[in-house]
Design an enzyme around this catalytic site. Structure first.
Site, PDB file in Angstrom:
ATOM      1  N   GLU A   1      -6.575  -5.565   4.593  1.00 25.54           N
ATOM      2  CA  GLU A   1      -7.032  -4.247   4.154  1.00 25.54           C
ATOM      3  C   GLU A   1      -7.951  -4.388   2.945  1.00 25.54           C
ATOM      4  O   GLU A   1      -8.899  -3.611   2.780  1.00 25.54           O
ATOM      5  CB  GLU A   1      -5.845  -3.346   3.829  1.00 25.54           C
ATOM      6  CG  GLU A   1      -6.295  -1.910   3.618  1.00 25.54           C
ATOM      7  CD  GLU A   1      -5.185  -1.008   3.147  1.00 25.54           C
ATOM      8  OE1 GLU A   1      -4.211  -1.502   2.558  1.00 25.54           O
ATOM      9  OE2 GLU A   1      -5.299   0.203   3.365  1.00 25.54           O
TER      10      GLU A   1
ATOM     11  N   CYS B   1      -3.809   7.386  -1.558  1.00 25.35           N
ATOM     12  CA  CYS B   1      -5.093   7.485  -2.263  1.00 25.35           C
ATOM     13  C   CYS B   1      -6.214   8.037  -1.384  1.00 25.35           C
ATOM     14  O   CYS B   1      -7.189   8.579  -1.913  1.00 25.35           O
ATOM     15  CB  CYS B   1      -5.500   6.123  -2.777  1.00 25.35           C
ATOM     16  SG  CYS B   1      -4.125   5.175  -3.422  1.00 25.35           S
TER      17      CYS B   1
ATOM     18  N   CYS C   1      -5.532  -0.723  -6.906  1.00 25.12           N
ATOM     19  CA  CYS C   1      -4.137  -0.849  -6.456  1.00 25.12           C
ATOM     20  C   CYS C   1      -3.751  -2.301  -6.252  1.00 25.12           C
ATOM     21  O   CYS C   1      -2.625  -2.703  -6.513  1.00 25.12           O
ATOM     22  CB  CYS C   1      -3.928  -0.072  -5.153  1.00 25.12           C
ATOM     23  SG  CYS C   1      -4.846  -0.755  -3.742  1.00 25.12           S
TER      24      CYS C   1
ATOM     25  N   THR D   1      -4.228   5.141   7.252  1.00 26.15           N
ATOM     26  CA  THR D   1      -3.213   4.784   6.266  1.00 26.15           C
ATOM     27  C   THR D   1      -2.283   5.972   5.990  1.00 26.15           C
ATOM     28  O   THR D   1      -2.746   7.052   5.627  1.00 26.15           O
ATOM     29  CB  THR D   1      -3.912   4.360   4.957  1.00 26.15           C
ATOM     30  OG1 THR D   1      -4.719   3.221   5.246  1.00 26.15           O
ATOM     31  CG2 THR D   1      -2.915   4.011   3.880  1.00 26.15           C
TER      32      THR D   1
ATOM     33  N   HIS E   1     -13.103   5.645  -3.494  1.00 30.08           N
ATOM     34  CA  HIS E   1     -12.089   4.828  -2.827  1.00 30.08           C
ATOM     35  C   HIS E   1     -12.261   3.335  -3.124  1.00 30.08           C
ATOM     36  O   HIS E   1     -11.279   2.595  -3.179  1.00 30.08           O
ATOM     37  CB  HIS E   1     -12.124   5.096  -1.320  1.00 30.08           C
ATOM     38  CG  HIS E   1     -10.818   4.785  -0.660  1.00 30.08           C
ATOM     39  ND1 HIS E   1      -9.606   5.196  -1.167  1.00 30.08           N
ATOM     40  CD2 HIS E   1     -10.525   4.071   0.460  1.00 30.08           C
ATOM     41  CE1 HIS E   1      -8.634   4.762  -0.393  1.00 30.08           C
ATOM     42  NE2 HIS E   1      -9.162   4.071   0.606  1.00 30.08           N
TER      43      HIS E   1
ATOM     44  N   GLU F   1      -0.307   1.924   8.934  1.00 27.75           N
ATOM     45  CA  GLU F   1      -1.546   2.378   9.561  1.00 27.75           C
ATOM     46  C   GLU F   1      -1.225   2.787  10.996  1.00 27.75           C
ATOM     47  O   GLU F   1      -0.391   2.160  11.649  1.00 27.75           O
ATOM     48  CB  GLU F   1      -2.620   1.276   9.576  1.00 27.75           C
ATOM     49  CG  GLU F   1      -3.592   1.341   8.417  1.00 27.75           C
ATOM     50  CD  GLU F   1      -3.094   0.654   7.149  1.00 27.75           C
ATOM     51  OE1 GLU F   1      -2.278  -0.286   7.288  1.00 27.75           O
ATOM     52  OE2 GLU F   1      -3.504   1.046   6.043  1.00 27.75           O
TER      53      GLU F   1
ATOM     54  N   CYS G   1       0.860  -1.185   0.000  1.00 32.86           N
ATOM     55  CA  CYS G   1       0.000   0.000   0.000  1.00 32.86           C
ATOM     56  C   CYS G   1       0.896   1.235   0.000  1.00 32.86           C
ATOM     57  O   CYS G   1       1.683   1.430   0.922  1.00 32.86           O
ATOM     58  CB  CYS G   1      -0.885  -0.017   1.244  1.00 32.86           C
ATOM     59  SG  CYS G   1      -1.709   1.548   1.562  1.00 32.86           S
TER      60      CYS G   1
ATOM     61  N   TYR H   1      -9.227   0.644  -5.086  1.00 29.89           N
ATOM     62  CA  TYR H   1      -8.670  -0.667  -4.710  1.00 29.89           C
ATOM     63  C   TYR H   1      -8.160  -1.457  -5.910  1.00 29.89           C
ATOM     64  O   TYR H   1      -7.679  -2.586  -5.765  1.00 29.89           O
ATOM     65  CB  TYR H   1      -9.650  -1.454  -3.835  1.00 29.89           C
ATOM     66  CG  TYR H   1      -9.416  -1.091  -2.387  1.00 29.89           C
ATOM     67  CD1 TYR H   1      -9.853   0.126  -1.877  1.00 29.89           C
ATOM     68  CD2 TYR H   1      -8.686  -1.916  -1.549  1.00 29.89           C
ATOM     69  CE1 TYR H   1      -9.575   0.497  -0.577  1.00 29.89           C
ATOM     70  CE2 TYR H   1      -8.406  -1.549  -0.252  1.00 29.89           C
ATOM     71  CZ  TYR H   1      -8.851  -0.348   0.232  1.00 29.89           C
ATOM     72  OH  TYR H   1      -8.554   0.014   1.517  1.00 29.89           O
TER      73      TYR H   1
HETATM   74 FE1  SF4 Z   1      -3.312   1.831  -0.049  1.00 32.18          FE
HETATM   75 FE2  SF4 Z   1      -4.680   0.862  -2.122  1.00 32.18          FE
HETATM   76 FE3  SF4 Z   1      -5.885   2.353  -0.216  1.00 32.18          FE
HETATM   77 FE4  SF4 Z   1      -4.178   3.419  -2.012  1.00 32.18          FE
HETATM   78  S1  SF4 Z   1      -6.198   2.482  -2.422  1.00 32.18           S
HETATM   79  S2  SF4 Z   1      -4.262   3.867   0.166  1.00 32.18           S
HETATM   80  S3  SF4 Z   1      -2.652   1.794  -2.169  1.00 32.18           S
HETATM   81  S4  SF4 Z   1      -4.963   0.306   0.024  1.00 32.18           S
HETATM   82 FE    FE Z   2      -6.848   1.672   2.622  1.00 33.48          FE
END
Ligand code: SF4
Ligand code: FE
Length: 498
Positions: A462, A120, A314, A207, A308, A273, A116, A312
């Protein structure tokens, strides 16, 4: 109203404390020497950048600057607010292509870091606040939108990290904020003066908060008429007086303290976190973007999650890394051509690309809100996040299946270095001819890191709970499913007459 606090800093005073950040090195320098109260494993942290446990998370956040320097087409965007190209993590979506570009960047950062990269939440917070502040002004004749865009312009010009903080401790879940025995379980206004407000409470699971320059706090859920003091949004410097951070433990985190580079699995990068405690933290009026407009708290949460839950995507970058690690492990074992191994890699890819498909579809199907910002399609963003609560677990299972048990039973890096045992470890960990046994160890440790070690925090748990647990998505999916219309269509085709 309390007496005026002559020392209370204005917005301009606060921005004067921040440098303009050009690149990753500037960013890392900007974290040094800040007056912050941080605890990690029971000890006060004086030097975050030099802390071996915290550094990999800073390095992951720094990657968001490196990618912008190396690949501006991917990670910068032309801002109408600043009137120039800015880091994409500070950009308001001016069309569906901005959301598509953002999500491509997030996948790439997942690939580069295997964890992570933390930036974001702030991005999704500013995009949702753009429309919610506008809507509040329309109804209440307030000036939140102008305050917000003035703040954002400064953030874009300084190229800082904005952390978003939403999740309150919540106390007794059956009670509203104003009914809680201890009011601090929801962040709230404690006093006001001519210059601003003071807030107390806490935000959990935050985060990247210690690696941020600013914290934007927001309500965590729908609020009622008696919850005015809890319906508050504001921005404070991460080092503001009255804030305390307690670092969250991660599975196998102390491997970062062992020295060496192999046993950590991914020695360069990790997530972060922490719990943030607010004790009468001052917020100047210029940095308050909601103050008692209870009916807009739910809108803010829903719009934030629309962005958001698509962010994800990501995890598909992490899925790329994990699938690649499993393929490499199979190759090192000499089983790359075995049909069931190839099929498992296809399955991992299929699951990963299904997450990607739902996220990208939600960006392409974006709609414009009255403030001008574009928002991801809500249904498809929720489908993306719901996929993320499940598919990484299956991808991780398949990676462990391919990796074999050695991943959790092999000797440590220190045994490799030991004169008595080093050659024995090399001899018996060897796989296919021509492969360095130490490389085999490295790849297996990476799979361990992502599926049950430090970066499994981000890739698995997460994925389950970040941006809302699975049931939160199912509620929205049910609400948007248009079941009556579907029934009517079925009945029509079947010849049912009502
Ligand atoms: Fe982390 Fe993914 Fe959340 Fe971005 S979207 S803060 S990389 S978990
Ligand atoms: Fe997150």
């Amino acid at each position: 109203m309390d007496a005026i606090n002559q020392d209370a800093p204005s917005s301009a005073d606060l921005w004067d404390e921040f440098p303009v950040i050009a690149n990753a090195d500037d960013y890392i320098d900007s974290l040094k020497g800040r007056p912050m109260t941080i605890y990690c494993m029971g000890e006060k942290v004086e030097d975050v950048v030099g802390h071996p446990l915290i550094w990999p998370s800073i390095n992951a956040m720094a990657e968001t600057y490196r990618v912008a320097s190396e690949n501006p087409a991917l990670a910068t965007a032309q801002s109408s607010i600043a009137g120039k190209p800015i880091n994409r993590f500070l950009h308001i979506a001016e069309g569906p292509q901005d959301l598509v570009g953002k999500q491509e960047m997030q996948r790439e950062l997942g690939r580069r870091t295997g964890t992570c990269f933390q930036r974001c939440v702030g991005l999704d917070a500013i995009n949702s606040l753009h429309s919610v502040t506008y809507d509040m002004d329309q109804k209440h004749k307030t000036d939140y939108h102008a305050r917000f865009t003035a703040f954002l312009k400064q953030a874009q010009e300084h190229n800082v990290i904005l952390g978003g903080a939403m999740t309150d401790p919540k106390g007794d879940r059956s009670k509203a904020p104003h009914e809680q025995k201890d009011a601090d379980v929801f962040l709230h206004v404690t006093k006001r003066d001519d210059k601003g407000i003071y807030v107390s409470g806490a935000k959990m699971h935050q985060t990247g908060c210690i690696n941020s320059h600013w914290i934007i706090f927001m309500p965590t859920m729908r609020m009622g008429e008696k919850d005015k003091d809890f319906s508050v949004v504001g921005a404070v410097p991460a080092h503001a007086e009255g804030m305390t951070y307690i670092y969250g433990r991660q599975s196998c985190d102390t491997r970062a303290l062992d020295g060496g580079k192999i046993d950590a699995g991914n020695a360069e990068f990790s997530g972060q976190e922490a719990t943030i405690i607010f004790d009468n933290v001052f917020v100047p009026y210029e940095h308050i973007f909601m103050d008692g407009e209870v009916e807009f708290a739910a809108d803010l949460v829903e719009r934030f999650t629309a962005y958001h839950r698509a962010s994800y995507v990501c995890k598909t970058g992490l899925g790329d890394v994990l699938t690649g690690a499993a393929a490499a492990a199979a190759d090192y074992n000499g089983v790359a051509k075995v049909s069931h191994i190839k099929d498992k890699l296809v399955e991992m890819t299929h699951l990963n690309e299904t997450i990607y498909a739902s996220s990208m579809a939600s960006a392409h199907q974006a709609t414009q809100l009255p403030s001008g910002v574009w928002q991801n399609d809500v249904m498809l963003a929720n489908i993306c996040k719901h996929n993320v609560t499940r598919f990484p677990y299956e991808i991780a299972r398949l990676a462990q299946d391919i990796a074999g048990g050695l991943m959790v039973t092999m000797p440590s890096e220190k045994d490799l270095e030991n004169e008595e045992t080093g050659d024995l470890v090399r001899k018996f960990i060897q796989g296919r001819e021509g492969v360095d046994p130490v490389d085999r160890m490295r790849i297996l440790r990476l799979i361990e890191n992502m599926t049950l070690g430090r970066n499994a925090v981000g890739y698995l748990t997460e994925s389950m709970h970040g941006a809302g647990s699975p049931q939160a998505q199912r509620i929205l999916i049910a609400r948007l499913a248009e079941m009556e219309e579907k029934k009517a269509r079925a009945k029509k085709l079947a010849g049912v007459e009502e």
